[in-house]
Design a protein around this motif. Structure first.
Motif, PDB file in Angstrom:
ATOM      1  N   ASP A 264       0.831  -1.212   0.000  1.00 40.58           N
ATOM      2  CA  ASP A 264       0.000   0.000   0.000  1.00 40.58           C
ATOM      3  C   ASP A 264       0.863   1.259   0.000  1.00 40.58           C
ATOM      4  O   ASP A 264       0.571   2.224  -0.708  1.00 40.58           O
ATOM      5  CB  ASP A 264      -0.933   0.022   1.211  1.00 40.58           C
ATOM      6  N   ILE A 265       1.926   1.248   0.794  1.00 43.55           N
ATOM      7  CA  ILE A 265       2.811   2.406   0.882  1.00 43.55           C
ATOM      8  C   ILE A 265       3.477   2.675  -0.462  1.00 43.55           C
ATOM      9  O   ILE A 265       3.484   3.811  -0.951  1.00 43.55           O
ATOM     10  CB  ILE A 265       3.876   2.192   1.983  1.00 43.55           C
ATOM     11  N   VAL A 266       4.025   1.634  -1.062  1.00 43.08           N
ATOM     12  CA  VAL A 266       4.714   1.803  -2.352  1.00 43.08           C
ATOM     13  C   VAL A 266       3.724   2.235  -3.424  1.00 43.08           C
ATOM     14  O   VAL A 266       4.026   3.096  -4.252  1.00 43.08           O
ATOM     15  CB  VAL A 266       5.479   0.519  -2.740  1.00 43.08           C
ATOM     16  N   GLN A 267       2.529   1.685  -3.401  1.00 43.39           N
ATOM     17  CA  GLN A 267       1.501   2.089  -4.364  1.00 43.39           C
ATOM     18  C   GLN A 267       1.173   3.575  -4.207  1.00 43.39           C
ATOM     19  O   GLN A 267       1.038   4.305  -5.192  1.00 43.39           O
ATOM     20  CB  GLN A 267       0.246   1.234  -4.170  1.00 43.39           C
ATOM     21  N   GLU A 268       1.059   4.022  -2.961  1.00 38.41           N
ATOM     22  CA  GLU A 268       0.770   5.437  -2.686  1.00 38.41           C
ATOM     23  C   GLU A 268       1.907   6.334  -3.170  1.00 38.41           C
ATOM     24  O   GLU A 268       1.671   7.414  -3.724  1.00 38.41           O
ATOM     25  CB  GLU A 268       0.532   5.631  -1.183  1.00 38.41           C
ATOM     26  N   VAL A 269       3.139   5.893  -2.952  1.00 37.67           N
ATOM     27  CA  VAL A 269       4.296   6.661  -3.420  1.00 37.67           C
ATOM     28  C   VAL A 269       4.244   6.815  -4.940  1.00 37.67           C
ATOM     29  O   VAL A 269       4.408   7.917  -5.472  1.00 37.67           O
ATOM     30  CB  VAL A 269       5.617   5.985  -2.983  1.00 37.67           C
ATOM     31  N   PHE A 270       4.002   5.711  -5.638  1.00 36.83           N
ATOM     32  CA  PHE A 270       3.949   5.792  -7.099  1.00 36.83           C
ATOM     33  C   PHE A 270       2.744   6.589  -7.580  1.00 36.83           C
ATOM     34  O   PHE A 270       2.835   7.296  -8.581  1.00 36.83           O
ATOM     35  CB  PHE A 270       3.974   4.398  -7.726  1.00 36.83           C
ATOM     36  N   TYR A 271       1.640   6.521  -6.880  1.00 34.81           N
ATOM     37  CA  TYR A 271       0.474   7.329  -7.244  1.00 34.81           C
ATOM     38  C   TYR A 271       0.809   8.819  -7.148  1.00 34.81           C
ATOM     39  O   TYR A 271       0.526   9.597  -8.065  1.00 34.81           O
ATOM     40  CB  TYR A 271      -0.718   6.988  -6.339  1.00 34.81           C
ATOM     41  N   ASN A 272       1.434   9.217  -6.050  1.00 26.85           N
ATOM     42  CA  ASN A 272       1.821  10.623  -5.884  1.00 26.85           C
ATOM     43  C   ASN A 272       2.870  11.035  -6.911  1.00 26.85           C
ATOM     44  O   ASN A 272       2.857  12.166  -7.401  1.00 26.85           O
ATOM     45  CB  ASN A 272       2.329  10.873  -4.464  1.00 26.85           C
ATOM     46  N   PHE A 273       3.760  10.120  -7.221  1.00 23.32           N
ATOM     47  CA  PHE A 273       4.788  10.366  -8.236  1.00 23.32           C
ATOM     48  C   PHE A 273       4.121  10.613  -9.592  1.00 23.32           C
ATOM     49  O   PHE A 273       4.481  11.535 -10.321  1.00 23.32           O
ATOM     50  CB  PHE A 273       5.714   9.152  -8.273  1.00 23.32           C
TER      51      PHE A 273
END
Length: 66
Positions: free
Chosen positions: A33-42
């Motif tokens: 979830d954290i990595v997905q959120e990082v890539f979403y914001n990216f």
């Protein structure tokens, strides 16, 4: 937006980011979830358009999004 560039970055760096995040978070699900959120914001910030395909520069750009 360059989806091919974003996909390249995601495919190249999502696994190393997951492994790194697992050193801080003991839950694989939470880490994903954290990595997905990082890539979403990216993606949202379009920062991926400014990043060369280089790990050090990529992670620097990711951390600047905070």
């Amino acid at each position: 937006m360059d989806i091919k560039l974003f996909d390249l970055l995601y495919n190249k760096y999502s696994q190393p980011m997951l492994l790194y995040a697992l050193t801080f978070v003991n839950s694989k699900s939470d880490t994903e979830d954290i990595v997905q959120e990082v890539f979403y914001n990216f993606w949202k910030s379009e920062a991926y358009l400014r990043v060369p395909i280089d790990a050090a520069l990529f992670f620097t750009e990711i951390f600047r999004l905070k």
